[in-house]
Design a protein around this motif. Structure first.
Motif, short mmCIF file in Angstrom:
data_model
loop_
_atom_site.label_atom_id
_atom_site.label_comp_id
_atom_site.label_asym_id
_atom_site.label_seq_id
_atom_site.Cartn_x
_atom_site.Cartn_y
_atom_site.Cartn_z
N UNK A 33 0.84 -1.19 0.00
CA UNK A 33 0.00 0.00 0.00
C UNK A 33 0.88 1.25 0.00
N UNK A 34 0.51 2.21 -0.82
CA UNK A 34 1.16 3.53 -0.82
C UNK A 34 0.31 4.46 0.03
N UNK A 35 0.88 4.95 1.10
CA UNK A 35 0.12 5.80 2.01
C UNK A 35 -0.06 7.21 1.45
N UNK A 36 -1.24 7.75 1.63
CA UNK A 36 -1.53 9.13 1.30
C UNK A 36 -1.65 9.99 2.55
N UNK A 37 -2.01 9.37 3.67
CA UNK A 37 -2.12 10.06 4.95
C UNK A 37 -2.01 9.02 6.06
N UNK A 38 -1.46 9.45 7.19
CA UNK A 38 -1.21 8.54 8.32
C UNK A 38 -1.80 9.16 9.58
N UNK A 39 -2.46 8.34 10.37
CA UNK A 39 -3.07 8.82 11.61
C UNK A 39 -2.08 8.93 12.75
N UNK A 40 -2.27 9.93 13.60
CA UNK A 40 -1.47 10.12 14.81
C UNK A 40 -2.41 9.90 15.99
N UNK A 41 -2.12 8.89 16.81
CA UNK A 41 -2.98 8.52 17.92
C UNK A 41 -2.19 8.45 19.21
N UNK A 42 -2.87 8.76 20.33
CA UNK A 42 -2.16 8.69 21.61
C UNK A 42 -1.66 7.28 21.88
N UNK A 43 -2.37 6.28 21.38
CA UNK A 43 -1.93 4.90 21.58
C UNK A 43 -0.55 4.65 20.98
#
Length: 324
Positions: A33-43
């Motif tokens: 998979x080519x990422x377009x956006x990545x999530x930032x989570x406290x976990x």
């Protein structure tokens, strides 16, 4: 060659490194998979600090959205070019591209952008199972939600309003209180200046609430218990301030025969059919504008150290993403 954030030892944000990685081709049951956006989570910070153990060295992050570039043998539900989003193991979402199991990937409707998906997949599915699976909430019920201006909180508030559920939300500042109110919070408690349990009793006429949703952990555990109605349920779904302290079973009886649960999102999306149902409801609300996803902080992946500093300092409001 792809780039990725990795850590070789646990510790402060500075243990994360921006490295070149060889992605390779997908094997059986996998996709690239080519990422377009990545999530930032406290976990994410739990893995970095070692609270959640991971074999080292390890990648960072569990949530992203992008495009399938290659499909391994045995993968029948995805094709090259498909738009997808995901949340969950294995670690490695902080990357420009990666090879990963195909099973956790969720088809992403065209109406939802990649940044929006990365900002809401984990948070939205968390709000979904909290409101739709944990407890049989009824229209008119009042619940307590900690961190009401956080990423999960802002989605939870909007969804609760759709369901007719009243929310008492705790926040740290008046600025966050305004954000929470704007997203449907019925009563806001500034926990640094007010006694949370006393305010909950005051708002509910002394009864307390049937459910407390607590993502903070150590710092809020006792106030959460004291806010429950008789036979109420405390849902400990996060530990932002540290692990929940040991539970004294007798105290549960003394405080009104109350219950405590420590759920994990993974157990509510492990079944593909249930995951599809929860995601479908979430995507429908977002695509039709009933739930709005605000992205209040954006970072480049190479700035992950600063992103984690901001996250742990409490400066962040709502959702944050890494835009590629």
């Amino acid at each position: 060659m792809a780039r990725a954030v990795r850590f070789h030892e646990t510790g402060a944000p500075e243990v994360m490194r921006w490295e070149t990685v060889d992605v390779g081709e997908p094997g059986p049951g996998e996709v690239r998979i080519r990422h377009e956006a990545v999530g930032l989570n406290f976990a994410d910070t739990y893995f970095r600090t070692g609270l959640y153990p991971a074999p080292l060295p390890a990648g960072m992050g569990v949530e992203a959205a992008g495009v399938v570039e290659a499909v391994g043998a045995g993968v029948s539900h995805l094709r090259e070019g498909d738009r997808v989003t995901y949340t969950g193991s294995p670690l490695g979402a902080y990357s420009t591209e990666r090879v990963m199991p195909a099973a956790p990937l969720i088809a992403l409707p065209d109406e939802i952008g990649f940044d929006t998906a990365a900002a809401m997949t984990m948070r939205g599915l968390t709000a979904s199972y909290l409101l739709r699976r944990i407890h049989p909430l009824r229209r008119g019920d009042t619940v307590l939600l900690h961190a009401a201006a956080g990423g999960v909180g802002l989605i939870f508030l909007q969804w609760a309003k759709l369901l007719g559920i009243n929310v008492i939300g705790t926040v740290s500042t008046e600025a966050k209180a305004e954000v929470a109110r704007a997203h449907g919070c019925d009563h806001v408690v500034l926990y640094k200046h007010e006694n949370v349990a006393e305010r909950v009793r005051e708002i509910t006429g002394g009864a307390g609430v049937p459910v407390v949703f607590d993502s903070i952990g150590a710092a809020t555990f006792h106030a959460s218990l004291d806010s429950l109605a008789r036979r109420g349920l405390l849902v400990c779904f996060g530990t932002a301030s540290g692990p929940v302290p040991p539970i004294d079973a007798m105290q549960l009886a003394i405080k009104g025969s109350v219950f405590v649960t420590r759920p994990a999102l993974a157990d509510y999306i492990a079944d593909p059919a249930e995951r599809a149902e929860l995601a479908g409801e979430l995507f429908d609300h977002v695509a039709n504008g009933r739930i709005k996803i605000g992205i209040n902080q954006r970072y480049a992946l190479e700035d992950a150290v600063q992103a984690h500093r901001d996250l742990e300092s409490g400066r962040s409001i709502g959702s944050s993403v890494f835009s590629l």
